[in-house]
Write an enzyme that holds these catalytic residues in place. Structure first.
Site, PDB file in Angstrom:
ATOM      1  N   CYS A  74       0.843  -1.202   0.000  1.00 31.20           N
ATOM      2  CA  CYS A  74       0.000   0.000   0.000  1.00 31.20           C
ATOM      3  C   CYS A  74       0.876   1.249   0.000  1.00 31.20           C
ATOM      4  CB  CYS A  74      -0.910  -0.012   1.241  1.00 31.20           C
ATOM      5  SG  CYS A  74      -1.878   1.480   1.460  1.00 31.20           S
TER       6      CYS A  74
ATOM      7  N   CYS B  59      -0.318   4.226   2.195  1.00 28.72           N
ATOM      8  CA  CYS B  59      -0.142   4.018   3.636  1.00 28.72           C
ATOM      9  C   CYS B  59       1.289   4.335   4.047  1.00 28.72           C
ATOM     10  CB  CYS B  59      -0.428   2.562   4.004  1.00 28.72           C
ATOM     11  SG  CYS B  59      -2.115   2.051   3.706  1.00 28.72           S
ATOM     12  N   ASP B  60       2.236   3.930   3.228  1.00 32.70           N
ATOM     13  CA  ASP B  60       3.619   3.870   3.703  1.00 32.70           C
ATOM     14  C   ASP B  60       4.613   4.785   3.002  1.00 32.70           C
ATOM     15  OD1 ASP B  60       2.715   1.961   5.446  1.00 32.70           O
ATOM     16  OD2 ASP B  60       3.178   0.295   4.109  1.00 32.70           O
TER      17      ASP B  60
END
Lengths: 104, 405
Positions: free
Chosen positions: B134, B137-138
């Site tokens: 993801c 997300c990161d």
């Protein structure tokens, strides 16, 4: 939940006696945002655990220092030592089960 | 919270949300069950350039957030819970969650797909410690760091481009020959123009290494077999998806890869059960096609419920015998025989009534009673078939049927 950052992480988490939970999150991480209300709910159930959250946007190096490089991640420390590590595809039920395990 | 619904939708990605919007707007009492994030996979993507009408750009969470509100606006119910068991066999479908039990007349499966694990050494151990599926997300972790992206489809290349906003360098590992990618041309061109992107061709990941955090990866050239180490801080894996059909296995027919084949009406092999979005066998897995699937399934499910309820109240629940005539407007012979059967029914009106089913509009009931030939007359009594005549319907045949009523 107590907001922790590079200024207070040492005192509130690493040098803190007992159990400390740190929820690593970011406003861009949708799964993290979904998880937070559940973690807050658990805070009421586990009075012996200090609940903290850390926004990685302002504390990226700090998170990486704790070997966190992905969200959502929740770490639980006992006397400054990591005892629980949950990352990515875990549910709040998984977290609760882990907390029961360590906090009894 | 009520336990009985007209329609239950499992999964709140764009497919499930669109089904929720259409169903609740048609006044179907609808429940959407989601175990994780409302918005599904679409909620984890920042870049959304091709949803019709949003040419100025919209993020995945924004778009699906609107869909969620849209469904609620029409009265759609939402439940955050995980489905653990299903009974789809009867007319009343049963959906068991961790915390409850719900019933519905129809079920839409919108469970979607999830990123596929690569299955290499180190991948599992370093998940969340440099291995990610993801980018939104990161990505923030990788500011001024180096990352590797594995994959060459649209998702892989788009996410690689997104990562260049943060990372110092993004190395894309492509299994194909130089210049060959599965991503669409426009996305490929954008990647070639990006200074921060480098490619390694004919290669795949063999191992992800690091002591508690990703430090380097072993890259294998599939042509030469040579393995080289590359230092990196993160590995983003986009090698396709796998359907979330564990729960449905054995209950609805799946294809070889685990996806649910559905027809143009989104019908699965089980009556009253529909499949929409990424979980179904389809050519293009996008937000717009998932939403279209959801709309179709909701409309088809509504029609199904009406037909089934009509059949139940007009045929199955009747104390009197019912002669059901299956006919088709496209079958000349069957059309001509309608008056004959009508006359027959009125002759015996003291012991039977007649119901006509147009098999062009409703094939399901014909299929259920194994009606293959047009026209056919089936005699129902107490909800059961007690006699049938098919093909050339003579008065003689019909009179014989009447004796069974």
């Amino acid at each position: 939940m107590l907001e922790v950052n590079k200024e207070n992480f040492e005192v509130e988490v690493l040098s803190s006696k007992g159990l400390v939970l740190v929820d690593f999150w970011s406003p861009k991480c949708v799964p993290c945002m979904e998880l937070i209300p559940h973690v807050e709910e658990l805070e009421g159930k586990f009075e012996q655990v200090k609940f903290c959250k850390l926004n990685i946007l302002e504390n990226r190096r700090l998170a990486m220092g704790q070997k966190v490089m992905g969200l959502p991640t929740i770490l639980v420390y006992r006397d400054g030592e990591k005892v629980v590590e949950l990352s990515k595809d875990f549910t709040h039920e998984d977290l609760e089960a882990k907390l029961i395990e360590v906090a009894g | 919270m009520a336990n009985s619904y007209d329609l239950i939708v499992i999964g709140a990605g764009p497919g499930g949300l669109a089904a929720g919007i259409y169903a609740s707007r048609s006044k179907l009492n609808t429940l959407v069950i989601e175990k994780g994030v409302v918005g599904g996979q679409a909620a984890t993507t920042e870049e959304m350039e091709n949803y019709p009408g949003f040419y100025l750009g919209v993020t995945g969470p924004q778009l699906t957030g609107h869909m969620h509100k849209h469904a609620e606006h029409f009265g759609c119910n939402f439940l955050k819970d995980e489905v653990v068991d299903l009974d789809l066999t009867g007319y009343e479908k049963v959906v068991v969650t961790k915390n409850g039990r719900y019933t519905a007349k129809a079920v839409v499966i919108a469970t979607g797909a999830e990123p596929r694990f690569l299955g290499v050494k180190g991948e599992k151990e370093l998940k969340g410690k440099g291995v990610s599926y993801c980018a939104t997300c990161d990505a923030d972790f990788y500011e001024d760091l180096d990352v590797v992206v594995l994959g060459n489809g649209d998702a892989a290349i788009e996410e690689a481009i997104y990562l260049t906003r943060f990372a110092a360098k993004v190395t894309i590992i492509v299994i194909h020959d130089e210049g060959v990618m599965d991503a669409t041309k426009v996305i490929q061109e954008r990647a070639y123009k990006n200074d921060k992107i480098e490619f390694i061709w004919n290669s795949t990941l063999e191992e992800i290494k690091g002591d508690g955090i990703v430090e380097n990866v072993a890259i294998k050239n599939i042509k030469t077999g040579k393995v080289t180490d590359l230092e990196t801080n993160g590995v983003f894996i986009f090698v396709g998806t796998v359907p979330r059909t564990e729960l449905i296995k054995g209950k609805v027919e799946l294809d070889q890869r685990g996806y649910i084949p559905a027809n143009e009406l989104m019908e699965t092999t089980v009556d009253g059960v529909y499949a929409v979005g990424d979980v179904r066998t389809k050519y293009l897995r996008q937000v717009v096609t998932a939403a279209a699937d959801g709309a179709i399934a909701a409309v088809a499910a509504e029609k199904y419920m009406q037909e089934e309820e009509n059949f139940k109240s007009e045929v199955l629940d009747k104390a009197k015998a019912i002669a059901v005539m299956f006919w088709s407007p496209f079958h000349q012979g069957s059309l001509e025989m309608v008056p004959l059967v009508e006359k027959f029914a009125s002759r015996h009106s003291e012991k039977l009534d007649m119901v006509k089913i147009d098999t062009y509009r409703n094939q399901r009931i014909a299929r259920r009673y194994d009606v293959k030939e047009m026209p056919s007359v089936l005699l129902f009594k107490g909800g059961e078939v007690v006699g049938r005549v098919t093909g050339d319907l003579t008065s003689e045949k019909l009179e014989k049927l009447a004796t069974l009523a």
